[in-house]
Design an enzyme around this catalytic site. Sequence first.
Site, PDB file in Angstrom:
ATOM      1  N   ASP A 280       0.726  -1.143   0.019  1.00  0.00           N
ATOM      2  CA  ASP A 280      -0.176  -0.037  -0.025  1.00  0.00           C
ATOM      3  C   ASP A 280       0.913   1.391  -0.077  1.00  0.00           C
ATOM      4  O   ASP A 280       2.195   1.062   0.182  1.00  0.00           O
ATOM      5  CB  ASP A 280      -1.002  -0.078   1.162  1.00  0.00           C
ATOM      6  CG  ASP A 280      -2.094   0.940   0.984  1.00  0.00           C
ATOM      7  OD1 ASP A 280      -3.250   0.812   1.729  1.00  0.00           O
ATOM      8  OD2 ASP A 280      -2.138   1.686   0.329  1.00  0.00           O
TER       9      ASP A 280
HETATM   10  C1  GLC Z   1      -4.326   4.273  -0.379  1.00  0.00           C
HETATM   11  C2  GLC Z   1      -5.192   3.191   0.161  1.00  0.00           C
HETATM   12  C3  GLC Z   1      -5.181   2.101  -0.874  1.00  0.00           C
HETATM   13  C4  GLC Z   1      -5.219   2.647  -2.068  1.00  0.00           C
HETATM   14  C5  GLC Z   1      -3.864   3.073  -2.484  1.00  0.00           C
HETATM   15  C6  GLC Z   1      -3.751   3.974  -3.964  1.00  0.00           C
HETATM   16  O1  GLC Z   1      -3.543   5.115   0.794  1.00  0.00           O
HETATM   17  O2  GLC Z   1      -4.801   2.739   1.600  1.00  0.00           O
HETATM   18  O3  GLC Z   1      -6.499   1.438  -0.550  1.00  0.00           O
HETATM   19  O4  GLC Z   1      -5.572   1.632  -3.222  1.00  0.00           O
HETATM   20  O5  GLC Z   1      -3.402   4.187  -1.458  1.00  0.00           O
HETATM   21  O6  GLC Z   1      -4.421   4.985  -3.798  1.00  0.00           O
END
Ligand code: GLC
Length: 742
Positions: A280
């Site tokens: 993430d």
């Molecule tokens: C964010 C979220 C994740 C998302 C990613 C890209 O922090 O936690 O769910 O897909 O970043 O946007």
Amino acid sequence: MKKIVTTTLLLASFFAFSQSKTIDQKVDALLKQMTLEEKIGQLNQYNDDSKATGPITVDNDKASQIRNGQVGSLLNCLGTERTRSWQKLAMESRLKIPLLFGQDVIHGYKTTFPVPLGEAASWDLEAIQKAARIAAVEASASGIHWTFAPMVDIARDPRWGRVMEGAGEDPYLGSLIAKARVIGFQGEKLGGIDAVMACVKHFAAYGAAVGGRDYNSVDMSERMLWEIYLPPFKAALDAGAATFMNSFNDLNGIPATGNKYLQRDILKGKWGFKGFVVSDWGSIGEMQNHGYAKDGKEAAYLAITAGSDMDMESRCYKNNLEALLKEKRIDIQLVDDAVKRILRKKFELGLFDDPYRFCNPEREKAALNNPEHTKAAREIGAKSIVLLKNDSNVLPLSKDTKTIAFIGPLVKEYKQNMGFWDVDLPGVDYEKLVVSQWDGLQNKVGKNTKLLYAKGCEIEGDNKDGFAEAVKIASQADVVIMSIGEKRDMSGEAKSRSNIHVPGVQEELVKAIQATGKPVVVLINTGRPLIFNYTADNVPAILYTWWLGTEAGNSIADVLFGDVNPGGKLPMTFPREVGQIPIYYNHFNTGRPAKNDTDLNYTSAYIDLSISPKFPFGFGLSYTTFQYSDLKLSKKKMKNNETIEVTANITNTGKYGGEEVVQLYLRDKFGSVVRPIKELKGFEKIKLNVGETKTVKFVIDNQKLSFYNDKLEFKSEPGDFDVMIGSSSEDIRLKEDFELLN
Ligand code: GLC
């Protein structure tokens, strides 16, 4: 004939094998040509320079890095034009390895569907799959290869803002919805021009953050992890999910991004996952904040050894993997495995054959303006609405009502209806894209109906200056509709609330309107369970409308006026007060269960509040009534390898045709570990005309009776079971028992 079928099957499987073998061969052949820098480049994902969904790092040489093959993927890059421009740079690189474009297409791309928790309230797996399918058609037509969805985190704490993004508190419902969403996004198979890779997130147990505070620690028994939090991930994997995303939280002291047990032992080991794991946003680097890695190099070491394949935005891999290899702290095989996993998906998507195959502007234009998509959004929006109350049948309203007052801060809003995690497309006129609730009402009523409007108050703040005007127009109306709730960005990522009451003075406005004595219908717009005790106890009719997306106004009007009979059921338990949280239906009985709210004599209860929820899991009313009868079990004793057929009759005994979600709950009366007082193990959403009776059938097999014992063995145990058929987890209409034999 049989011979032909066998030959065909053999040829097909040989072709499939040779096809997959071809991809593996291509991956191996390409890997052999790659420099170390190019290999590490594939593990590197950057945010595009447009919109960010996390704390951004600005680097000005993204273009040259892409030309040098140092970037594997971009996220938050929208549209055929923009994705084509970045892809062109990748095609200037030595090996011309195409970029992957990822995007949070969580509940629609341009056509926006209800927030996922709202969609889950429809319990309509076909509709949920269809919504994901449409999202994939639109996203793939706009250059997107990969959606960071479905989010499958089980959540029992509505203070956590991201409950809006998942499917609620139950592993059984959550697993079926996870499967539906993966199949919707990925279509028949990856490589289809309208298929996007799914990304199952957030692995794992992110929804159990202490205090419902986003990114907070998670600590739980392995048994709880396997019993409650892992099943939807396994269901998504079994449905063929191409990728996983790990989570920000530490789990039992080890950050998920560096958690070998999760990513190697379970996901890639026991479950045999062949896709790739993306971290993430920045979570690899954040292991330094966790105090788990002393620096970026240590973070890179921990993440790559734990099975994180692609590094979203932390740059730890880009900056450290080469040194770790030189120091022989890691073996090149770790890097090669991650690279191969990523390349394999790029081949499967057909990107090496045509890197621009998802960049067709004509296709984009057609896909993003398809009336069938709009129609589907309106339908699933109405299916997601939950009727919480309808005293004296205030609803459905008559289209000939002479005067209707529509009051509240959300009546004339447009973008608010999108909820969190909409795809913030550039240059969109939301007054054209979204049907506001006011528009929906105007679209619905006849020319003889007079509509009155007052905002009444803001969503937040204590200003009551608008009350008088609102009360005045309410007094002039035959019926009052109110639209209250949160702001769309009060639930979502990094949107935890310590107090989940309806914000501001909105409930005071409800009270003031209620005092006019007019029939009042309240719509509650939000991405999470809220607390609204005054409204719940005093207003005759309440519709929980979540955030329904681009067709919100029409979906709500369809239900308000009975063109759609609401059939939604709550996918999460609604607490009376924050003090009850966590509160969920499938709890254990304890040694001192309270028989009722007054049974406080040394029982597991509160002395100042009922322990029962305000609205239970699985709850939702209808404009009609359903009678449950004739519960039958095919046998009262079953062996492990047998099944029991459970049937029951459901009759529509009211005045409207409608849909009912018939729910099957089981209770394992005694076990080698304590067992929940009930668990959802089946449901069927049926449509019944007035007076119609249908027989629903469930099959109880050993799988439905199995659980993780204290040795983490997934198995059933002989003994007594209750079978409960109900309209909600608390509205059990029929009950029987049976015995599982040795
Ligand atoms: C964010 C979220 C994740 C998302 C990613 C890209 O922090 O936690 O769910 O897909 O970043 O946007």
